[in-house]
Design a protein around this motif. Structure first.
Motif, PDB file in Angstrom:
ATOM      1  N   HIS A 123      18.215   0.140 -25.088  1.00 14.20           N
ATOM      2  CA  HIS A 123      18.580  -0.766 -24.002  1.00 14.20           C
ATOM      3  C   HIS A 123      19.345   0.010 -22.935  1.00 14.20           C
ATOM      4  CE1 HIS A 123      17.826  -3.674 -27.232  1.00 14.20           C
ATOM      5  NE2 HIS A 123      17.574  -4.543 -26.265  1.00 14.20           N
ATOM      6  N   ARG A 124      19.082  -0.342 -21.695  1.00 15.63           N
ATOM      7  CA  ARG A 124      19.935   0.119 -20.604  1.00 15.63           C
ATOM      8  C   ARG A 124      20.540  -1.129 -19.981  1.00 15.63           C
ATOM      9  NH1 ARG A 124      19.025   4.246 -15.428  1.00 15.63           N
ATOM     10  NH2 ARG A 124      21.278   4.332 -14.981  1.00 15.63           N
ATOM     11  N   GLY A 125      21.820  -1.322 -20.198  1.00 18.68           N
ATOM     12  CA  GLY A 125      22.438  -2.581 -19.821  1.00 18.68           C
ATOM     13  C   GLY A 125      21.844  -3.692 -20.668  1.00 18.68           C
ATOM     14  N   ASP A 126      21.341  -4.733 -20.004  1.00 22.37           N
ATOM     15  CA  ASP A 126      20.729  -5.844 -20.741  1.00 22.37           C
ATOM     16  C   ASP A 126      19.216  -5.774 -20.745  1.00 22.37           C
ATOM     17  OD1 ASP A 126      20.276  -6.372 -18.103  1.00 22.37           O
ATOM     18  OD2 ASP A 126      21.061  -8.414 -18.121  1.00 22.37           O
ATOM     19  N   ARG A 127      18.656  -4.612 -20.364  1.00 24.37           N
ATOM     20  CA  ARG A 127      17.202  -4.450 -20.297  1.00 24.37           C
ATOM     21  C   ARG A 127      16.707  -3.564 -21.431  1.00 24.37           C
ATOM     22  NH1 ARG A 127      15.474  -5.059 -14.959  1.00 24.37           N
ATOM     23  NH2 ARG A 127      13.339  -4.823 -15.755  1.00 24.37           N
ATOM     24  N   THR A 128      15.604  -3.982 -22.055  1.00 20.19           N
ATOM     25  CA  THR A 128      14.976  -3.188 -23.112  1.00 20.19           C
ATOM     26  C   THR A 128      14.095  -2.109 -22.500  1.00 20.19           C
ATOM     27  OG1 THR A 128      14.969  -5.063 -24.629  1.00 20.19           O
ATOM     28  CG2 THR A 128      13.466  -3.249 -25.133  1.00 20.19           C
ATOM     29  N   VAL A 129      14.161  -0.896 -23.059  1.00 23.94           N
ATOM     30  CA  VAL A 129      13.340   0.225 -22.591  1.00 23.94           C
ATOM     31  C   VAL A 129      12.361   0.579 -23.701  1.00 23.94           C
ATOM     32  CG1 VAL A 129      13.340   2.549 -21.639  1.00 23.94           C
ATOM     33  CG2 VAL A 129      15.331   1.063 -21.293  1.00 23.94           C
ATOM     34  N   ARG A 163      25.793   5.092 -28.152  1.00 22.77           N
ATOM     35  CA  ARG A 163      26.036   4.604 -26.793  1.00 22.77           C
ATOM     36  C   ARG A 163      26.451   5.741 -25.878  1.00 22.77           C
ATOM     37  NH1 ARG A 163      28.228   0.269 -29.900  1.00 22.77           N
ATOM     38  NH2 ARG A 163      27.154  -1.710 -29.474  1.00 22.77           N
ATOM     39  N   TYR A 164      25.961   5.666 -24.650  1.00 23.25           N
ATOM     40  CA  TYR A 164      26.408   6.579 -23.599  1.00 23.25           C
ATOM     41  C   TYR A 164      26.224   5.840 -22.283  1.00 23.25           C
ATOM     42  CZ  TYR A 164      27.233  10.737 -20.815  1.00 23.25           C
ATOM     43  OH  TYR A 164      27.772  11.641 -19.929  1.00 23.25           O
ATOM     44  N   GLY A 165      27.331   5.501 -21.651  1.00 19.75           N
ATOM     45  CA  GLY A 165      27.249   4.715 -20.427  1.00 19.75           C
ATOM     46  C   GLY A 165      26.553   3.389 -20.689  1.00 19.75           C
ATOM     47  N   GLU A 166      25.519   3.104 -19.899  1.00 16.03           N
ATOM     48  CA  GLU A 166      24.757   1.863 -20.072  1.00 16.03           C
ATOM     49  C   GLU A 166      23.725   1.952 -21.181  1.00 16.03           C
ATOM     50  OE1 GLU A 166      24.422  -0.392 -15.857  1.00 16.03           O
ATOM     51  OE2 GLU A 166      23.113   1.343 -16.100  1.00 16.03           O
ATOM     52  N   LEU A 167      23.504   3.146 -21.705  1.00 12.30           N
ATOM     53  CA  LEU A 167      22.465   3.334 -22.712  1.00 12.30           C
ATOM     54  C   LEU A 167      22.970   2.949 -24.099  1.00 12.30           C
ATOM     55  CD1 LEU A 167      21.040   6.809 -21.621  1.00 12.30           C
ATOM     56  CD2 LEU A 167      19.949   4.576 -21.310  1.00 12.30           C
ATOM     57  N   LEU A 212      15.716   1.095 -13.753  1.00 11.34           N
ATOM     58  CA  LEU A 212      16.707   0.146 -14.251  1.00 11.34           C
ATOM     59  C   LEU A 212      18.129   0.487 -13.806  1.00 11.34           C
ATOM     60  CD1 LEU A 212      15.358  -0.161 -17.918  1.00 11.34           C
ATOM     61  CD2 LEU A 212      14.721  -1.509 -15.913  1.00 11.34           C
ATOM     62  N   GLY A 213      18.286   1.537 -13.007  1.00  7.47           N
ATOM     63  CA  GLY A 213      19.625   1.917 -12.563  1.00  7.47           C
ATOM     64  C   GLY A 213      19.630   3.297 -11.939  1.00  7.47           C
ATOM     65  N   GLY A 219      18.828  23.762 -18.742  1.00  8.75           N
ATOM     66  CA  GLY A 219      18.335  22.655 -19.561  1.00  8.75           C
ATOM     67  C   GLY A 219      18.649  21.316 -18.935  1.00  8.75           C
ATOM     68  N   TYR A 220      18.914  20.317 -19.785  1.00 11.73           N
ATOM     69  CA  TYR A 220      19.064  18.934 -19.329  1.00 11.73           C
ATOM     70  C   TYR A 220      20.239  18.279 -20.029  1.00 11.73           C
ATOM     71  CZ  TYR A 220      14.311  19.823 -17.742  1.00 11.73           C
ATOM     72  OH  TYR A 220      13.212  20.375 -17.140  1.00 11.73           O
ATOM     73  N   GLY A 221      20.782  17.260 -19.369  1.00 11.20           N
ATOM     74  CA  GLY A 221      21.871  16.487 -19.948  1.00 11.20           C
ATOM     75  C   GLY A 221      21.922  15.123 -19.306  1.00 11.20           C
ATOM     76  N   LEU A 222      22.864  14.298 -19.748  1.00  7.65           N
ATOM     77  CA  LEU A 222      23.045  12.970 -19.184  1.00  7.65           C
ATOM     78  C   LEU A 222      24.158  12.989 -18.156  1.00  7.65           C
ATOM     79  CD1 LEU A 222      22.709  10.778 -22.391  1.00  7.65           C
ATOM     80  CD2 LEU A 222      20.949  11.347 -20.707  1.00  7.65           C
ATOM     81  N   ALA A 223      23.918  12.290 -17.033  1.00 10.14           N
ATOM     82  CA  ALA A 223      24.898  12.248 -15.954  1.00 10.14           C
ATOM     83  C   ALA A 223      26.112  11.437 -16.379  1.00 10.14           C
ATOM     84  CB  ALA A 223      24.262  11.657 -14.694  1.00 10.14           C
TER      85      ALA A 223
END
Length: 229
Positions: free
Chosen positions: A151-157, A137-141, A213-214, A225-229
């Motif tokens: 899932h992001r929140g209650d939505r499937t990705v 888990r990380y935030g809504e993910l 989705l958000g 590089g890249y990371g999660l906000a």
């Protein structure tokens, strides 16, 4: 077989470096692993240990991996079989799938191999209990490492295996900026491909699927590089 023990995978690959990478990755995901480099070794191991799945290279030094698959399937009708092949001609694929459960073309992504084996085992042995892992888990993910769902929140990705592997590595690193070279090494097993645009391409794929989705969740540090906000 208990959930703690995991399923047993027979890896048949005559290239030692490839066999080692596959074995390390599968053991990391809590599978028991046996390796063989020839048809003869594979048949001996399969008879002695009765694996749950076989990952077979099509071209082996003492025979054809597809013929090995036929023989293993005759001995064990419930054995899950996934082929590794450098050939992607339709006739080759159809021939392999005539008695196998899936195939993966080389060069492959290691996370895709793990995901394919897990999926095949679920189809072929639905009553068995495969290793259960807590969600990441990380935030809504939320990433389910047992079903490879996101899932992001209650939505499937819906993600491809490579997209999933990239997002999982970012989630595991939390809010840290991960250098592009590290992403190439861990997700694609590229050691010297600093000029490759594959990371940028897959980051854009993830953004297209996650951002509707958000708020934006992937951040870019230019030149790093890249990371999660």
């Amino acid at each position: 077989m208990t959930a703690h023990e995991g399923a047993t995978v027979l890896v048949v690959e005559d290239e030692p470096s490839i066999a080692d990478v596959l074995a390390i990755a599968l053991r990391y995901h809590r599978f028991e692993v046996m390796t063989a480099g020839t048809v003869r070794q594979a048949l001996t191991l399969a008879e002695r240990t009765r694996p749950d799945a076989a990952l077979l290279d099509v071209m082996l030094p003492d025979g054809d991996g597809r013929a090995l698959g036929r023989e293993l399937r005759l001995r064990r009708p419930d054995l899950a079989i996934v082929f590794l092949t450098a050939r992607d001609a339709p006739a080759e694929i159809v021939g392999a799938l005539g008695f196998g459960d899936d195939y993966i073309t080389k060069p492959f992504n290691i996370d895709e191999v793990v995901a394919r084996i897990t999926a095949v085992l679920r189809r072929t042995r639905p009553d068995d209990v495969l290793p259960q892992r807590p969600p990441l888990r990380y935030g809504e993910l939320e990433l389910d490492e047992t079903t490879y769902s996101v899932h992001r929140g209650d939505r499937t990705v819906e993600l491809t295996p490579t997209e999933y592997a990239l997002l999982r590595f970012l989630v595991r690193n939390g809010g840290r900026i991960v250098p592009k070279e590290q992403l190439l090494r861990h997700v694609w097993q590229y050691e010297h491909s600093a000029e490759s645009t594959v990371v940028e391409t897959y980051i854009s794929y993830l953004r297209r699927k996650l951002e509707p989705l958000g708020p934006p969740v992937i951040q870019t540090r230019r030149g790093v590089g890249y990371g999660l906000a």
